[in-house]
Scaffold this active site. Structure first.
Site, PDB file in Angstrom:
ATOM      1  N   LEU A 139      38.942  36.729  64.247  1.00  0.00           N
ATOM      2  CA  LEU A 139      39.700  35.995  65.236  1.00  0.00           C
ATOM      3  C   LEU A 139      39.217  34.320  65.181  1.00  0.00           C
ATOM      4  CD1 LEU A 139      40.163  38.140  68.571  1.00  0.00           C
ATOM      5  CD2 LEU A 139      41.582  37.565  66.792  1.00  0.00           C
ATOM      6  N   ASP A 140      40.001  33.454  65.311  1.00  0.00           N
ATOM      7  CA  ASP A 140      39.570  31.989  65.478  1.00  0.00           C
ATOM      8  C   ASP A 140      38.651  31.758  66.487  1.00  0.00           C
ATOM      9  OD1 ASP A 140      41.148  31.525  63.196  1.00  0.00           O
ATOM     10  OD2 ASP A 140      42.657  30.509  64.668  1.00  0.00           O
ATOM     11  N   LYS A 141      37.738  30.882  66.466  1.00  0.00           N
ATOM     12  CA  LYS A 141      36.592  30.543  67.534  1.00  0.00           C
ATOM     13  C   LYS A 141      37.137  30.650  68.784  1.00  0.00           C
ATOM     14  CE  LYS A 141      33.405  27.019  68.947  1.00  0.00           C
ATOM     15  NZ  LYS A 141      32.772  25.902  68.701  1.00  0.00           N
ATOM     16  N   THR A 143      40.198  31.492  70.025  1.00  0.00           N
ATOM     17  CA  THR A 143      40.987  32.708  70.406  1.00  0.00           C
ATOM     18  C   THR A 143      40.430  33.790  70.885  1.00  0.00           C
ATOM     19  OG1 THR A 143      42.688  32.292  68.434  1.00  0.00           O
ATOM     20  CG2 THR A 143      43.068  34.239  69.350  1.00  0.00           C
TER      21      THR A 143
END
Length: 327
Positions: A139-141, A143
């Site tokens: 997951l993105d940082k 998110t």
């Protein structure tokens, strides 16, 4: 320091990322060094340059350059009790194959340049060596939400294939600027990583079919609720798993996700709301042979709860009906 080695990928290592392969074969070598060696072309697969995130297949030959001995590297400090307790506090589901976390916003999944506090490091709280859980997706940082890791190599292989395909269902909740029209639909097209000039290596830009680096992406969406046309609560179902896909698609539709400073639109952000990214991996549905799918849900982070409360989002929404149109 060892000499150059050419090692063959085994069947048990099918679909494993290059950086994870190094972690298994050379546990003392940090991620940053693997990334540096790959960037310089010193690590190669079947003679070709590779990236840390590239996946390996059985029979491939990995060129491993001379590596420092364990004693030559700074010893990675063991997790503090506080870090281990924090890691365990994130667990929302666990069985013999997987651990599922509710990843908080702001916590990177993997380390890198100047990044030392990340989820991958926290996995030391659950075992070392072959007992250490394995990352199978990201997951993105910024998110938040459901992130699963595999407890065994076999589970990692199965889950990696599921994440690459379309059998595994991912449902995200987002607060977006404005209200998408139509309220139910799909966004699709090609995108690629930006490079050169002002290019940000983690910035995705539109691309044409057939263009080098172009990847097809498809997102289904449905509006669950809105607040006076200013913002909307949108359910997102990515059918592909491209970098920043949901953020790119909502910005392209003219309805950027609230708090996204990278992929923006012309609609102003209402005053008084958190500027953190409002994107949450709410639910993961994992198919299981001979069983019902495993459904894992993660509660919203505090800043999204505050925004929902401030705007009155939720009470009017028939969530089951909204989810049904995404099927």
């Amino acid at each position: 320091m060892s000499g150059v080695q050419n090692l063959t990928v085994t069947k048990d290592e099918a679909d494993i990322r290059l950086d994870r392969w190094f972690k298994r074969r050379f546990p003392h070598v940090p991620f940053g060094l693997v990334a540096k060696l790959a960037r310089k072309g010193q690590v190669r697969v079947d003679g070709a340059r590779v990236k840390p995130e590239d996946r390996l297949q059985p029979g491939q030959s990995v060129r491993v350059p001379p590596l420092p001995d364990p004693g030559e590297l700074k010893e990675t400090p063991s997790l503090s009790r506080e870090d281990a307790a924090f890691a365990r506090s994130l667990v929302i589901y666990q069985d013999e194959e997987i651990i599922a976390f509710n990843k908080p916003p702001g916590l990177p999944v993997q380390g890198g340049s100047k990044v030392t506090h990340h989820l991958d490091r926290l996995l030391d709280a659950f075992g070392r060596g072959e007992e250490r859980p394995r990352l199978v997706h990201r997951l993105d940082k910024d998110t938040s939400g459901v992130l699963v890791v595999a407890k065994t190599a076999q589970a990692a292989k199965r889950l990696s294939k599921l994440f690459q395909g379309r059998d595994l269902k991912k449902t995200y909740w987002a607060v977006c600027l404005g209200v998408p029209a139509p309220r139910v639909g799909e966004i699709k097209g090609f995108m690629k990583k930006s490079s050169g000039g002002e290019g940000d290596r983690e910035m995705m830009v539109p691309a044409r079919h057939g263009e080098e680096g172009a990847q097809y992406a498809l997102t289904r969406y449905a509006v669950a609720d809105e607040a006076g046309r200013r913002v909307s609560w949108v359910l997102l179902r990515p059918e592909t798993g491209r970098t920043h896909q949901l953020r790119v698609h909502m910005a392209a539709a003219g309805h950027s996700i609230l708090g996204d400073g990278k992929y923006v639109c012309d609609i102003p952000t209402p005053e008084g709301l958190s500027r953190k990214l409002h994107l949450h991996a709410r639910k993961l549905e994992i198919p299981r042979p001979g069983k019902k799918p495993l459904v894992i849900e993660a509660g919203l982070p505090a800043h999204m709860i505050d925004t929902f409360d401030a705007l009155g989002l939720g009470p009017r929404a028939d969530l089951s009906a909204v989810e049904a149109v995404l099927e």
